[in-house]
Design an enzyme around this catalytic site. Structure first.
Site, PDB file in Angstrom:
ATOM      1  CG  ASN A  61      -0.397  -0.120   2.534  1.00  0.00           C
ATOM      2  OD1 ASN A  61       0.621  -0.778   2.710  1.00  0.00           O
ATOM      3  ND2 ASN A  61      -1.024   0.490   3.520  1.00  0.00           N
ATOM      4  CB  CYS A  72      -5.334  -1.415  -1.395  1.00  0.00           C
ATOM      5  SG  CYS A  72      -6.677  -0.695  -0.465  1.00  0.00           S
ATOM      6  CD  GLU A  74      -5.297  -5.960  -0.873  1.00  0.00           C
ATOM      7  OE1 GLU A  74      -4.786  -4.811  -0.834  1.00  0.00           O
ATOM      8  OE2 GLU A  74      -5.952  -6.414   0.057  1.00  0.00           O
ATOM      9  CB  CYS A 112     -10.920  -2.765   0.808  1.00  0.00           C
ATOM     10  SG  CYS A 112     -10.344  -2.119  -0.776  1.00  0.00           S
ATOM     11  CB  CYS A 115      -8.777  -4.690  -3.314  1.00  0.00           C
ATOM     12  SG  CYS A 115      -7.658  -3.303  -3.045  1.00  0.00           S
TER      13      CYS A 115
HETATM   14  N1  THU Z   1      -5.204  -1.431   2.777  1.00  0.00           N
HETATM   15  C1  THU Z   1      -4.665  -2.287   1.858  1.00  0.00           C
HETATM   16  O1  THU Z   1      -3.566  -2.058   1.337  1.00  0.00           O
HETATM   17  N2  THU Z   1      -5.368  -3.405   1.542  1.00  0.00           N
HETATM   18  C2  THU Z   1      -6.564  -3.747   2.094  1.00  0.00           C
HETATM   19  O2  THU Z   1      -7.139  -4.756   1.718  1.00  0.00           O
HETATM   20  C3  THU Z   1      -7.173  -2.900   3.109  1.00  0.00           C
HETATM   21  C4  THU Z   1      -6.478  -1.636   3.419  1.00  0.00           C
HETATM   22  C5  THU Z   1      -4.443  -0.241   3.133  1.00  0.00           C
HETATM   23  C6  THU Z   1      -5.052   1.063   2.732  1.00  0.00           C
HETATM   24  C7  THU Z   1      -4.432   2.010   3.717  1.00  0.00           C
HETATM   25  O3  THU Z   1      -3.142   2.400   3.250  1.00  0.00           O
HETATM   26  C8  THU Z   1      -4.223   1.153   4.967  1.00  0.00           C
HETATM   27  O4  THU Z   1      -4.306  -0.192   4.528  1.00  0.00           O
HETATM   28  C9  THU Z   1      -5.235   1.397   6.070  1.00  0.00           C
HETATM   29  O5  THU Z   1      -6.515   1.255   5.614  1.00  0.00           O
END
Ligand code: THU
Length: 157
Positions: A61, A72, A74, A112, A115
């Site tokens: 991320n 994110c 993903e 999320c 994603c």
């Molecule tokens: N985040 C991800 O990289 N993947 C996920 O599936 C959920 C959330 C990141 C987004 C943000 O930078 C941090 O996690 C907090 O939400």
């Protein structure tokens, strides 16, 4: 009135029970968390995608002072894989996260909704199920496809 039900099965593994290929993907995702840029949330996520050409593409991320510009792990992996290897099919993705304690989170992380929709595009493009490995500190959930994680996904085809 009629009631429909929707459910899916997933397997719960200890790391040692995984295949060598799954272990390699999990190792990549865990290592990718160290390439996260998360100064705002302190939540460091790593993702690793196995492609049909054998390449593993990592993502992490990337946050931004303008919050909505961040992305994110993903999607960073998924869009890079799509841009760099447009002809390769997605085979599997592993996702790991570390929190403010810097340790890996106890419960397996789940992607999320945005994603899920983004990854589903590449599962449809591949024409095969993309296995999803959700990594916790001790347990790893193995979901058989992205579609399992997104019932009633938006689809134009
Ligand atoms: N985040 C991800 O990289 N993947 C996920 O599936 C959920 C959330 C990141 C987004 C943000 O930078 C941090 O996690 C907090 O939400």
């Amino acid at each position: 009135m009629k009631t429909n039900t929707s459910s899916f099965e997933y397997n719960v593994f200890d790391y040692n029970e995984l295949s060598d290929a799954q272990k390699e993907l999990v190792d990549h995702a865990r290592k990718a968390t160290y390439r996260s840029y998360a100064p705002y949330s302190n939540f460091k996520v790593g993702a690793a995608i196995l492609l049909s050409n054998g390449v593993i593409v990592d993502g992490a991320n990337q946050e931004n002072a303008a919050f909505s510009a961040g992305t994110c792990a993903e999607r960073s992996a998924c869009f890079y894989a799509g841009a760099e290897y447009p002809d390769a099919k997605f085979k599997a993705i592993a996702i790991a996260a570390r929190d403010h304690t810097d340790d890996f989170i106890e419960n397996p992380i789940s992607p999320c909704g945005v994603c899920r929709q983004a990854l589903l595009e590449y599962e449809n493009k591949a024409g095969n199920p993309v296995e999803v490995l959700l990594i916790g500190r001790d347990k790893i959930y193995a979901v058989k496809s992205i579609r399992d994680l997104l019932p009633f996904a938006f689809s134009e085809f």
